[in-house]
Design an enzyme around this catalytic site. Structure first.
Site: not given
Length: 285
Positions: A11, A64, A73, A75, A165, A214, A223-224
């Protein structure tokens, strides 16, 4: 403008210092152009290292690839932690970074003066709020049935890790309809500010495979927060243990819940290169 390119499990991010200016200094259009793979630097997003405003060591503003701003985020914050330690002189193995989703504590594993791995306290998962469908049962992910293109339907679990999410369990993640379902679910009316979408295959109670669509980016290598959401959904649905390995196209992460119920994300961050933007870089030839 000097920039640094990092990735966390594939990422990738462009990092700028806004320590002196105090705020991000690129427009959404400029960020989108920078993130283009063929005509810009190429990245999943842009991060600005900002001065702290609430007692932390630094602030994070993350955008983004389409120029929209994200709350958090997993990552990206690991990449920022490595940048702050190695490039901004914040030489501590325990730091606090302020985000739009709250302040996060990070523990850095340092070897030979370089950050090898970062453990991020991602906080408690959230199961309600304005970015999610209405919850029927408090304290658990929101269960929804989604109508999809072609007359298909799927069950999903919704939660927030500081950003929204939607988790869909699939039998084989490599064959999951990420490109077909991802953009449709991202913009589903259930999610007023759009959502990230996780497609999750359970290998065993200690291991899941995940692909992520994402919000504002498309499918990414990792994606963390998405890995954390997949972990939480797995635990709450009885499919996973409280410490799991998460395999993504870009590599593996470790997710665990501490005794207090906070979710932790553990993984590496890598500096790829640094550079300087040329004058007139957005001008067409």
């Amino acid at each position: 403008m000097v920039f640094y390119k990092y990735h966390g499990t594939g990422n990738d991010f462009i990092i700028f210092s806004a320590m002196e200016r105090g705020e991000p200094f690129l427009s959404p259009q400029e960020i989108a152009e920078l993130c283009r793979r063929h005509t810009g630097v190429g990245a999943d997003g842009v991060i600005f290292a900002c001065p702290p405003r609430a007692g932390g060591d630094a602030g994070m503003r993350i955008f983004n690839a389409d120029g929209s701003e994200a709350e958090m985020c997993g990552n990206g914050i690991r990449c920022l932690a490595k940048y702050l330690y190695e490039r901004e002189g914040i030489r501590r193995d325990r730091i606090f970074i302020e985000t739009r989703a709250g302040t996060r504590e990070l523990l850095l594993t340092v070897e030979g003066g370089k950050v090898r791995e970062v453990d991020v306290d991602m906080g408690f998962p959230e199961f309600g709020g304005p970015d999610l469908p209405d919850s029927v049962e408090a304290g658990t992910p929101v269960e929804v049935t989604l109508d999809l293109p072609g007359g298909e339907r799927t069950e999903a679990l919704c939660l927030s890790m500081g950003n929204p999410h939607c988790v869909v369990f699939v039998p084989h993640v490599e064959r999951a309809p990420v490109e077909a379902w991802g953009p449709h679910i991202e913009r589903h009316p259930y999610f007023p500010r759009r959502t990230n979408v996780e497609f999750v295959e359970t290998v065993d109670e200690g291991h899941i495979r995940v692909r992520v669509w994402e919000r504002g980016v498309g499918e990414t290598q990792a994606c963390g927060t998405g890995a954390c959401a997949a972990f939480v959904a797995s635990v709450h649905s009885g499919k996973g243990a409280t410490s799991m390995e998460v395999s993504l196209p870009g590599g593996r992460l470790r997710i665990y819940a501490d005794p207090g119920g906070h979710v932790h994300l553990v993984g590496a961050a890598v500096e790829v290169f640094s550079g300087e933007l040329s004058s007139g870089w957005m001008e067409s030839p």
